[in-house]
Motif scaffolding. Structure first.
Motif, mmCIF file in Angstrom:
data_model
loop_
_atom_site.group_PDB
_atom_site.id
_atom_site.type_symbol
_atom_site.label_atom_id
_atom_site.label_comp_id
_atom_site.label_asym_id
_atom_site.label_seq_id
_atom_site.Cartn_x
_atom_site.Cartn_y
_atom_site.Cartn_z
ATOM 1 N N THR A 9 0.828 -1.205 0.000
ATOM 2 C CA THR A 9 0.000 0.000 0.000
ATOM 3 C C THR A 9 0.863 1.256 0.000
ATOM 4 O O THR A 9 0.583 2.213 -0.732
ATOM 5 C CB THR A 9 -0.935 0.005 1.220
ATOM 6 N N SER B 139 2.330 1.663 -3.396
ATOM 7 C CA SER B 139 1.291 2.116 -4.326
ATOM 8 C C SER B 139 1.007 3.603 -4.158
ATOM 9 O O SER B 139 0.843 4.323 -5.153
ATOM 10 C CB SER B 139 0.015 1.310 -4.097
ATOM 11 N N ILE B 140 0.951 4.074 -2.936
ATOM 12 C CA ILE B 140 0.696 5.494 -2.688
ATOM 13 C C ILE B 140 1.851 6.341 -3.213
ATOM 14 O O ILE B 140 1.640 7.391 -3.824
ATOM 15 C CB ILE B 140 0.446 5.739 -1.194
ATOM 16 N N THR C 263 4.079 5.548 -5.639
ATOM 17 C CA THR C 263 4.247 5.484 -7.093
ATOM 18 C C THR C 263 3.093 6.125 -7.861
ATOM 19 O O THR C 263 3.297 6.686 -8.928
ATOM 20 C CB THR C 263 4.417 4.033 -7.572
ATOM 21 N N THR C 264 1.866 6.036 -7.327
ATOM 22 C CA THR C 264 0.740 6.624 -8.044
ATOM 23 C C THR C 264 0.497 8.067 -7.631
ATOM 24 O O THR C 264 -0.277 8.761 -8.280
ATOM 25 C CB THR C 264 -0.552 5.813 -7.816
ATOM 26 N N GLY C 265 1.118 8.501 -6.566
ATOM 27 C CA GLY C 265 1.019 9.890 -6.166
ATOM 28 C C GLY C 265 -0.276 10.256 -5.467
ATOM 29 O O GLY C 265 -0.696 11.405 -5.493
ATOM 30 N N GLY C 266 -0.925 9.333 -4.843
ATOM 31 C CA GLY C 266 -2.155 9.660 -4.133
ATOM 32 C C GLY C 266 -2.758 8.463 -3.481
ATOM 33 O O GLY C 266 -2.159 7.394 -3.419
ATOM 34 N N PRO D 78 -8.294 5.899 -6.124
ATOM 35 C CA PRO D 78 -8.615 6.553 -7.385
ATOM 36 C C PRO D 78 -9.944 7.300 -7.298
ATOM 37 O O PRO D 78 -10.859 6.893 -6.588
ATOM 38 C CB PRO D 78 -8.692 5.406 -8.377
#
Length: 62
Positions: free
Chosen positions: A47, A50-51, A53-56, A59
């Motif tokens: 988690t 994921s936060i 690398t995806t920047g937030g 979704p």
């Protein structure tokens, strides 16, 4: 982000439980604490990655 921190704290508490139960030679509890440590630790790290690398967070609908 709060969810991953809670999972990480749970994994760290399980690590402490593993050490404590190995000293007591309670291997049934070591097994459950070990499985919990692996699962919660893996989800917490995944988690957080994921936060980052995806920047937030979750979704959003556009």
């Amino acid at each position: 982000m709060i969810f991953s921190i809670i999972m990480l704290i749970t994994a760290l508490l399980c690590a402490v439980a593993i050490v404590r139960e190995v000293r007591r030679k309670n291997f049934f509890a070591v097994g459950f604490a070990g499985i919990t440590f692996v699962v919660f630790g893996w989800f917490a790290v995944a988690t957080i990655i994921s936060i980052i690398t995806t920047g937030g967070g979750a979704p959003t609908a556009h």
